[in-house]
Design a protein around this motif. Sequence first.
Motif, PDB file in Angstrom:
ATOM      1  N   UNK A 171       0.803  -1.222   0.000  1.00 54.40           N
ATOM      2  CA  UNK A 171       0.000   0.000   0.000  1.00 54.40           C
ATOM      3  C   UNK A 171       0.833   1.268   0.000  1.00 54.40           C
ATOM      4  N   UNK A 172       2.095   1.166   0.384  1.00 52.17           N
ATOM      5  CA  UNK A 172       2.914   2.365   0.419  1.00 52.17           C
ATOM      6  C   UNK A 172       2.585   3.226   1.630  1.00 52.17           C
ATOM      7  N   UNK A 173       3.158   4.396   1.686  1.00 50.43           N
ATOM      8  CA  UNK A 173       2.955   5.288   2.823  1.00 50.43           C
ATOM      9  C   UNK A 173       2.340   6.602   2.364  1.00 50.43           C
ATOM     10  N   UNK A 174       1.394   7.074   3.131  1.00 52.03           N
ATOM     11  CA  UNK A 174       0.820   8.397   2.878  1.00 52.03           C
ATOM     12  C   UNK A 174      -0.228   8.448   1.784  1.00 52.03           C
ATOM     13  N   UNK A 175      -0.520   7.330   1.146  1.00 49.31           N
ATOM     14  CA  UNK A 175      -1.562   7.319   0.120  1.00 49.31           C
ATOM     15  C   UNK A 175      -1.227   8.165  -1.097  1.00 49.31           C
ATOM     16  N   UNK A 191      -0.729   8.830  -4.718  1.00 46.35           N
ATOM     17  CA  UNK A 191      -1.118   8.152  -5.949  1.00 46.35           C
ATOM     18  C   UNK A 191       0.038   8.025  -6.928  1.00 46.35           C
ATOM     19  N   UNK A 192       0.994   8.933  -6.857  1.00 46.80           N
ATOM     20  CA  UNK A 192       2.129   8.877  -7.768  1.00 46.80           C
ATOM     21  C   UNK A 192       2.997   7.647  -7.523  1.00 46.80           C
ATOM     22  N   UNK A 193       2.859   7.031  -6.364  1.00 48.59           N
ATOM     23  CA  UNK A 193       3.652   5.845  -6.048  1.00 48.59           C
ATOM     24  C   UNK A 193       3.071   4.568  -6.661  1.00 48.59           C
ATOM     25  N   UNK A 194       1.823   4.625  -7.117  1.00 47.01           N
ATOM     26  CA  UNK A 194       1.144   3.411  -7.558  1.00 47.01           C
ATOM     27  C   UNK A 194       1.888   2.680  -8.682  1.00 47.01           C
ATOM     28  N   UNK A 195       2.324   3.342  -9.763  1.00 51.02           N
ATOM     29  CA  UNK A 195       3.045   2.610 -10.807  1.00 51.02           C
ATOM     30  C   UNK A 195       4.286   1.892 -10.287  1.00 51.02           C
TER      31      UNK A 195
END
Length: 223
Positions: free
Chosen positions: A26-30, A32-36
Amino acid sequence: YEQSGALRDMIQSHLFQLLSLTIMDLGEGGNLEEIPKLRLEALKKLKINNLDLCVRGQYDGYKNDVKNKESMVESFASVLVESTDPKWVGVPFTLTTGKALESRFTEIRISYRKEKDNESNELIIRIQPKGGIQFNMWAKNPGYEYRVSPHNLSFNFEEYYGALPLAYEQVIFNVINSDHSLFTLSEEVIETWRILDELEKKWEGNDNGMIVYKKGTSVDELI
């Protein structure tokens, strides 16, 4: 379609993107740029362990429809994938797509571990048509005996929100706003081809193991 087939047309692109979205961290901080990037990391851990468990088929009449009596292109494909991620080791992922089947829909179906026969809860994320979420669960019936029965909780986006943007409207909006979350990185494309390379070579130029199915066949009859 005759130049690609089900494996290249849907599984390599769309279905692998949906799978990576489902199992990525899920990553940190939500952000959206991290999704790819997170999708890419999930793809790097995927592989096909047994090519013989992957299924392909062609519906009866396909050759006439594409006017190629020698066609060996699959109109149906189902690929079994596994992950080396410790969180997902031992969990099978099945990517299935096909034409001329009993019904037309796109969904992510998550089946939870069974504690007893026929008591596996399921989370279904319906993408189209009528996008929404449904949770199928088994619950104990009121009373002194241990008897369970299936129930479901469902949520439909259109019923709650009314009019929704069309798929390409959302894409154009994201382009205008420089939002890359919906778009596939070139590295992701390379990884999906890496996963499918051996299977593609096995299927290319032959119809060995090709199932011929009637139009209107259900997915459960083919896998």
